[in-house]
Motif scaffolding. Structure first.
Motif, mmCIF file in Angstrom:
data_model
loop_
_atom_site.group_PDB
_atom_site.id
_atom_site.type_symbol
_atom_site.label_atom_id
_atom_site.label_comp_id
_atom_site.label_asym_id
_atom_site.label_seq_id
_atom_site.Cartn_x
_atom_site.Cartn_y
_atom_site.Cartn_z
ATOM 1 N N MET A 71 0.846 -1.194 0.000
ATOM 2 C CA MET A 71 0.000 0.000 0.000
ATOM 3 C C MET A 71 0.885 1.249 0.000
ATOM 4 N N HIS A 72 0.492 2.244 -0.767
ATOM 5 C CA HIS A 72 1.195 3.525 -0.792
ATOM 6 C C HIS A 72 0.172 4.643 -0.754
ATOM 7 N N SER A 73 0.601 5.777 -0.235
ATOM 8 C CA SER A 73 -0.235 6.963 -0.195
ATOM 9 C C SER A 73 0.607 8.153 -0.634
ATOM 10 N N PHE A 74 0.060 8.992 -1.476
ATOM 11 C CA PHE A 74 0.757 10.182 -1.968
ATOM 12 C C PHE A 74 0.007 11.417 -1.513
ATOM 13 N N TYR A 75 0.698 12.545 -1.445
ATOM 14 C CA TYR A 75 0.064 13.825 -1.157
ATOM 15 C C TYR A 75 0.734 14.881 -2.011
ATOM 16 N N MET A 76 0.140 16.068 -2.060
ATOM 17 C CA MET A 76 0.560 17.112 -2.993
ATOM 18 C C MET A 76 1.316 18.259 -2.306
ATOM 19 N N LYS A 77 1.870 18.013 -1.141
ATOM 20 C CA LYS A 77 2.620 19.052 -0.424
ATOM 21 C C LYS A 77 3.713 19.608 -1.338
ATOM 22 N N ASN A 78 3.795 20.915 -1.434
ATOM 23 C CA ASN A 78 4.790 21.630 -2.237
ATOM 24 C C ASN A 78 4.748 21.273 -3.722
ATOM 25 N N THR A 79 3.661 20.695 -4.175
ATOM 26 C CA THR A 79 3.494 20.390 -5.598
ATOM 27 C C THR A 79 2.590 21.460 -6.180
ATOM 28 N N GLU A 80 3.102 22.173 -7.169
ATOM 29 C CA GLU A 80 2.426 23.363 -7.677
ATOM 30 C C GLU A 80 1.531 23.113 -8.880
ATOM 31 N N ILE A 81 1.541 21.900 -9.421
ATOM 32 C CA ILE A 81 0.721 21.611 -10.599
ATOM 33 C C ILE A 81 -0.258 20.478 -10.287
ATOM 34 N N PRO A 82 -1.498 20.564 -10.761
ATOM 35 C CA PRO A 82 -2.449 19.478 -10.525
ATOM 36 C C PRO A 82 -2.018 18.229 -11.301
ATOM 37 N N LEU A 83 -2.232 17.071 -10.690
ATOM 38 C CA LEU A 83 -1.752 15.818 -11.277
ATOM 39 C C LEU A 83 -2.827 14.739 -11.264
ATOM 40 N N ASP A 84 -2.682 13.792 -12.184
ATOM 41 C CA ASP A 84 -3.366 12.510 -12.103
ATOM 42 C C ASP A 84 -2.326 11.527 -11.591
ATOM 43 N N ILE A 85 -2.669 10.763 -10.561
ATOM 44 C CA ILE A 85 -1.748 9.803 -9.947
ATOM 45 C C ILE A 85 -2.252 8.404 -10.272
ATOM 46 N N ILE A 86 -1.443 7.662 -11.022
ATOM 47 C CA ILE A 86 -1.838 6.354 -11.525
ATOM 48 C C ILE A 86 -1.046 5.286 -10.765
ATOM 49 N N PHE A 87 -1.757 4.438 -10.025
ATOM 50 C CA PHE A 87 -1.141 3.400 -9.208
ATOM 51 C C PHE A 87 -1.086 2.100 -10.006
ATOM 52 N N LEU A 88 0.094 1.466 -10.021
ATOM 53 C CA LEU A 88 0.320 0.276 -10.849
ATOM 54 C C LEU A 88 0.801 -0.908 -10.023
ATOM 55 N N LYS A 89 0.273 -2.079 -10.348
ATOM 56 C CA LYS A 89 0.701 -3.311 -9.690
ATOM 57 C C LYS A 89 2.094 -3.707 -10.166
ATOM 58 N N ALA A 90 2.648 -4.744 -9.554
ATOM 59 C CA ALA A 90 3.977 -5.237 -9.926
ATOM 60 C C ALA A 90 4.033 -5.696 -11.384
ATOM 61 N N ASP A 91 2.907 -6.142 -11.926
ATOM 62 C CA ASP A 91 2.878 -6.584 -13.327
ATOM 63 C C ASP A 91 2.647 -5.425 -14.304
ATOM 64 N N LEU A 92 2.712 -4.184 -13.806
ATOM 65 C CA LEU A 92 2.592 -2.946 -14.591
ATOM 66 C C LEU A 92 1.198 -2.694 -15.144
ATOM 67 N N THR A 93 0.180 -3.277 -14.511
ATOM 68 C CA THR A 93 -1.200 -2.953 -14.877
ATOM 69 C C THR A 93 -1.741 -1.910 -13.905
ATOM 70 N N ILE A 94 -2.644 -1.085 -14.391
ATOM 71 C CA ILE A 94 -3.233 -0.035 -13.558
ATOM 72 C C ILE A 94 -4.133 -0.688 -12.509
ATOM 73 N N ALA A 95 -3.851 -0.376 -11.250
ATOM 74 C CA ALA A 95 -4.629 -0.898 -10.132
ATOM 75 C C ALA A 95 -5.706 0.097 -9.695
ATOM 76 N N SER A 96 -5.370 1.389 -9.735
ATOM 77 C CA SER A 96 -6.296 2.463 -9.358
ATOM 78 C C SER A 96 -5.651 3.776 -9.781
ATOM 79 N N PHE A 97 -6.433 4.846 -9.705
ATOM 80 C CA PHE A 97 -5.851 6.162 -9.973
ATOM 81 C C PHE A 97 -6.644 7.240 -9.269
ATOM 82 N N GLN A 98 -5.956 8.334 -8.999
ATOM 83 C CA GLN A 98 -6.556 9.513 -8.393
ATOM 84 C C GLN A 98 -6.480 10.626 -9.437
ATOM 85 N N GLU A 99 -7.621 11.103 -9.870
ATOM 86 C CA GLU A 99 -7.637 12.151 -10.880
ATOM 87 C C GLU A 99 -7.658 13.527 -10.228
ATOM 88 N N ASN A 100 -6.987 14.458 -10.879
ATOM 89 C CA ASN A 100 -7.008 15.873 -10.513
ATOM 90 C C ASN A 100 -6.619 16.140 -9.059
#
Length: 162
Positions: free
Chosen positions: A91-120
């Motif tokens: 499990m990982h968690s990201f945050y936008m502290k000191n990040t000045e641009i809006p992002l889409d964060i795409i979470f990937l499994k070990a097999d490089l498939t998309i597991a989930s994503f956080q938009e905007n």
């Protein structure tokens, strides 16, 4: 004698007032952080193996790089992104502290498939954005691209380093 005392008194008061002035604030000039292409990444649809996007990427692998990520960047092109590589799937968690641009964060499994994503993900927001499932990679791109590319859980990435 009164005149001499008066002159000394005025001189002391003037010296005191003059010493209370604030010095001008020093401006520390910092260099903007630019993008350094370290590899390329492709995203393909899971079922039809159709190319969705091709990106130039930077890698975040060390502890410092993963902690800093895209902080302090003023912008990023739509054909650029940052790939975070972790040593194991968890499990990982990201945050936008000191990040000045809006992002889409795409979470990937070990097999490089998309597991989930956080938009905007919003700039400077310190709310944790969870992967929701164990993952080993994270791809950060400009906000809005996940929707533009019609990303879905199960879509796959491939990357190479320069």
């Amino acid at each position: 004698m009164k005149v001499l005392r008066y002159i000394i008194f005025i001189s002391i008061i003037s010296a005191f007032i003059g010493s209370c002035k604030e010095e001008p604030k020093k401006v520390i000039k910092t260099e903007p952080i630019g993008f350094t292409k370290e590899g390329e990444l492709t995203i393909t649809k899971q079922k039809v193996d159709t190319l969705i996007a091709k990106l130039d990427i930077e890698f975040a692998e060390s502890e410092y790089e993963t902690q800093t990520g895209l902080m302090y960047r003023k912008s990023m092109e739509d054909h650029q992104g940052m790939l975070f590589i972790f040593s194991d799937e968890r499990m990982h968690s990201f945050y936008m502290k000191n990040t000045e641009i809006p992002l889409d964060i795409i979470f990937l499994k070990a097999d490089l498939t998309i597991a989930s994503f956080q938009e905007n993900a919003q700039p400077m927001n310190e709310t944790g954005l969870s992967s929701q499932v164990p993952i080993q990679y994270v791809l950060e791109v400009n906000a809005g691209l996940a929707e533009k590319w019609l990303l879905e859980v199960g879509d796959k990435i491939a990357y190479n380093k320069n």
